[in-house]
Design an enzyme around this catalytic site. Structure first.
Site, PDB file in Angstrom:
ATOM      1  N   ASP A   1      -5.095  90.852 -16.158  1.00 55.85           N
ATOM      2  CA  ASP A   1      -4.703  90.645 -17.553  1.00 55.85           C
ATOM      3  C   ASP A   1      -5.791  91.211 -18.460  1.00 55.85           C
ATOM      4  O   ASP A   1      -6.982  90.942 -18.258  1.00 55.85           O
ATOM      5  CB  ASP A   1      -4.519  89.132 -17.794  1.00 55.85           C
ATOM      6  CG  ASP A   1      -3.987  88.828 -19.178  1.00 55.85           C
ATOM      7  OD1 ASP A   1      -2.790  88.504 -19.282  1.00 55.85           O
ATOM      8  OD2 ASP A   1      -4.754  88.909 -20.151  1.00 55.85           O
TER       9      ASP A   1
ATOM     10  N   ASN B   1      -4.658  94.509 -30.779  1.00 59.60           N
ATOM     11  CA  ASN B   1      -3.399  94.731 -31.514  1.00 59.60           C
ATOM     12  C   ASN B   1      -3.589  94.492 -33.003  1.00 59.60           C
ATOM     13  O   ASN B   1      -3.138  95.278 -33.833  1.00 59.60           O
ATOM     14  CB  ASN B   1      -2.320  93.760 -31.012  1.00 59.60           C
ATOM     15  CG  ASN B   1      -1.462  94.362 -29.923  1.00 59.60           C
ATOM     16  OD1 ASN B   1      -1.348  95.568 -29.813  1.00 59.60           O
ATOM     17  ND2 ASN B   1      -0.868  93.524 -29.117  1.00 59.60           N
TER      18      ASN B   1
ATOM     19  N   ASP C   1      -0.010  99.644 -27.214  1.00 58.81           N
ATOM     20  CA  ASP C   1       0.867 100.236 -26.187  1.00 58.81           C
ATOM     21  C   ASP C   1       0.165 101.369 -25.447  1.00 58.81           C
ATOM     22  O   ASP C   1       0.276 101.496 -24.224  1.00 58.81           O
ATOM     23  CB  ASP C   1       2.147 100.789 -26.836  1.00 58.81           C
ATOM     24  CG  ASP C   1       3.170  99.693 -27.084  1.00 58.81           C
ATOM     25  OD1 ASP C   1       2.885  98.527 -26.750  1.00 58.81           O
ATOM     26  OD2 ASP C   1       4.252 100.006 -27.602  1.00 58.81           O
TER      27      ASP C   1
ATOM     28  N   GLU D   1       0.611  92.447 -21.342  1.00 59.71           N
ATOM     29  CA  GLU D   1      -0.665  93.091 -20.973  1.00 59.71           C
ATOM     30  C   GLU D   1      -1.129  92.550 -19.626  1.00 59.71           C
ATOM     31  O   GLU D   1      -2.304  92.466 -19.359  1.00 59.71           O
ATOM     32  CB  GLU D   1      -1.739  92.896 -22.057  1.00 59.71           C
ATOM     33  CG  GLU D   1      -1.494  91.795 -23.048  1.00 59.71           C
ATOM     34  CD  GLU D   1      -1.690  90.383 -22.474  1.00 59.71           C
ATOM     35  OE1 GLU D   1      -0.670  89.769 -22.110  1.00 59.71           O
ATOM     36  OE2 GLU D   1      -2.845  89.912 -22.407  1.00 59.71           O
TER      37      GLU D   1
HETATM   38  N1  LIG Z   1       0.903  96.488 -27.974  1.00 65.68           N
HETATM   39  C1  LIG Z   1       1.474  95.571 -27.210  1.00 65.68           C
HETATM   40  N2  LIG Z   1       1.071  94.290 -27.290  1.00 65.68           N
HETATM   41  C2  LIG Z   1       1.661  93.391 -26.492  1.00 65.68           C
HETATM   42  C3  LIG Z   1       2.678  93.725 -25.601  1.00 65.68           C
HETATM   43  N3  LIG Z   1       3.059  92.605 -24.954  1.00 65.68           N
HETATM   44  C4  LIG Z   1       2.300  91.603 -25.419  1.00 65.68           C
HETATM   45  N4  LIG Z   1       1.441  92.065 -26.349  1.00 65.68           N
HETATM   46  C5  LIG Z   1       0.460  91.333 -27.122  1.00 65.68           C
HETATM   47  O1  LIG Z   1      -0.611  90.925 -26.297  1.00 65.68           O
HETATM   48  C6  LIG Z   1      -1.250  89.814 -26.900  1.00 65.68           C
HETATM   49  C7  LIG Z   1      -1.589  88.812 -25.871  1.00 65.68           C
HETATM   50  O2  LIG Z   1      -2.273  87.792 -26.485  1.00 65.68           O
HETATM   51  P1  LIG Z   1      -2.836  86.528 -25.739  1.00 65.68           P
HETATM   52  O3  LIG Z   1      -1.821  86.035 -24.751  1.00 65.68           O
HETATM   53  O4  LIG Z   1      -3.315  85.579 -26.772  1.00 65.68           O
HETATM   54  O5  LIG Z   1      -3.991  87.062 -24.880  1.00 65.68           O
HETATM   55  P2  LIG Z   1      -5.326  87.834 -25.273  1.00 65.68           P
HETATM   56  O6  LIG Z   1      -5.485  88.038 -26.730  1.00 65.68           O
HETATM   57  O7  LIG Z   1      -5.372  89.061 -24.431  1.00 65.68           O
HETATM   58  O8  LIG Z   1      -6.416  86.825 -24.804  1.00 65.68           O
HETATM   59  P3  LIG Z   1      -6.911  86.525 -23.335  1.00 65.68           P
HETATM   60  O9  LIG Z   1      -5.803  86.917 -22.388  1.00 65.68           O
HETATM   61  O10 LIG Z   1      -7.156  85.055 -23.296  1.00 65.68           O
HETATM   62  O11 LIG Z   1      -8.129  87.319 -23.120  1.00 65.68           O
HETATM   63  C8  LIG Z   1      -0.279  89.283 -27.958  1.00 65.68           C
HETATM   64  O12 LIG Z   1      -0.801  89.605 -29.235  1.00 65.68           O
HETATM   65  C9  LIG Z   1       1.007  90.048 -27.710  1.00 65.68           C
HETATM   66  O13 LIG Z   1       1.684  90.324 -28.901  1.00 65.68           O
HETATM   67  C10 LIG Z   1       3.099  95.081 -25.557  1.00 65.68           C
HETATM   68  O14 LIG Z   1       3.995  95.483 -24.802  1.00 65.68           O
HETATM   69  N5  LIG Z   1       2.470  95.972 -26.374  1.00 65.68           N
END
Ligand SMILES: Nc1nc2c(ncn2[C@@H]2O[C@H](COP(=O)(O)OP(=O)(O)OP(=O)(O)O)[C@@H](O)[C@H]2O)c(=O)[nH]1
Length: 227
Positions: A104, A112, A121, A147
């Site tokens: 992850d 983002n 993306d 992600e």
């Molecule tokens: N650009 C993009 N963003 C995505 C996609 N799928 C999920 N996300 C974003 O990924 C982010 C995941 O956030 P969190 O689950 O809080 O995780 P994080 O910010 O990576 O924090 P940790 O995992 O705890 O390190 C969210 O803002 C989602 O909107 C995608 O297909 N494309």
């Protein structure tokens, strides 16, 4: 051959008489229609075979599209259960280990928020390429969620899986990533589970890898944790 260029086919049959060896009955039959019908059937059969091959190709393409993630071209979650059932059955039969690695990206929401979803993306796409480049031919990669990635490593024990996951972590950490002309640091956390030590079903193994991933996040991210 007729005047208009068509072939004519004839069948010639000879019947000899036992009682009169000097005589013979000849029968000539025009079988052009029959031969033409056979020729036509052959052509229609060839065309049918070609159409069937095209349908088979289309079916394969649709099947491939339905099990792939369009952004990364990795396998999607839909295919995961089917694939894992098969691989677990093989591992069980051959008494071989199997590793499940859940990866992850760290703090992806920040990326983002700072650079926009499109850049996010692109980063997901790039990480998928890195993982693919650094994996062995037998490793099978899935985009598990936004992600999140999941890698199934057949015939792989705990120390081999740890080594591979660490290699992916380092490669992603060292990758040169530019977002809007600005260098950004991308890191990932990983959790690993092993069949049969940590579970014997797809559900249990994925859950165990997810828990290990959670520990990696809680311990500060950018690290690999074995279940
Ligand atoms: N650009 C993009 N963003 C995505 C996609 N799928 C999920 N996300 C974003 O990924 C982010 C995941 O956030 P969190 O689950 O809080 O995780 P994080 O910010 O990576 O924090 P940790 O995992 O705890 O390190 C969210 O803002 C989602 O909107 C995608 O297909 N494309």
């Amino acid at each position: 051959m007729t005047d208009d260029g068509h072939c004519q086919h004839f069948k010639l049959q000879a019947a000899f008489s036992d009682s009169d060896p000097d005589s013979c009955l000849l029968v000539m039959q025009d079988i052009s229609e029959l031969e033409n019908a056979i020729e036509l059937l052959k052509k229609q059969n060839e065309q049918l075979q070609q159409r069937l091959a095209t349908i088979e190709q289309l079916k394969n393409r649709i099947r491939e599209q339905s099990i792939r993630d369009p952004l990364t071209n990795l396998y999607n979650r839909r295919f995961l259960n089917e694939f894992m059932e098969r691989e677990l059955a093989l591992a069980r039969r051959n008494q071989k280990p199997l590793a499940v690695v859940m990866l992850d990206l760290d703090h992806f929401k920040q990326l983002n928020d700072q650079f926009g979803h499109q850049t996010g993306d692109k980063v997901i796409e790039m990480v998928a390429k890195h993982l693919l480049r650094q994996s062995r031919r037998t490793d099978v990669l899935f985009r598990y969620g936004g992600e999140e990635f999941l890698v199934i490593l057949p015939n792989t024990n705990a120390s081999q899986a740890q080594h591979l996951a660490e290699n992916w972590r380092v490669h992603v950490e060292q990758a040169q990533v530019f977002a809007k002309h600005q260098a950004v640091n991308i890191t990932l956390s990983a959790g690993i589970s092993i069949y049969p030590e940590h579970g014997s079903t797809a559900f249990n193994l994925i859950q165990a890898a997810d828990e290990a991933l959670y520990q990696a996040k809680a311990a500060g991210r950018n690290q690999v944790v074995m279940c």
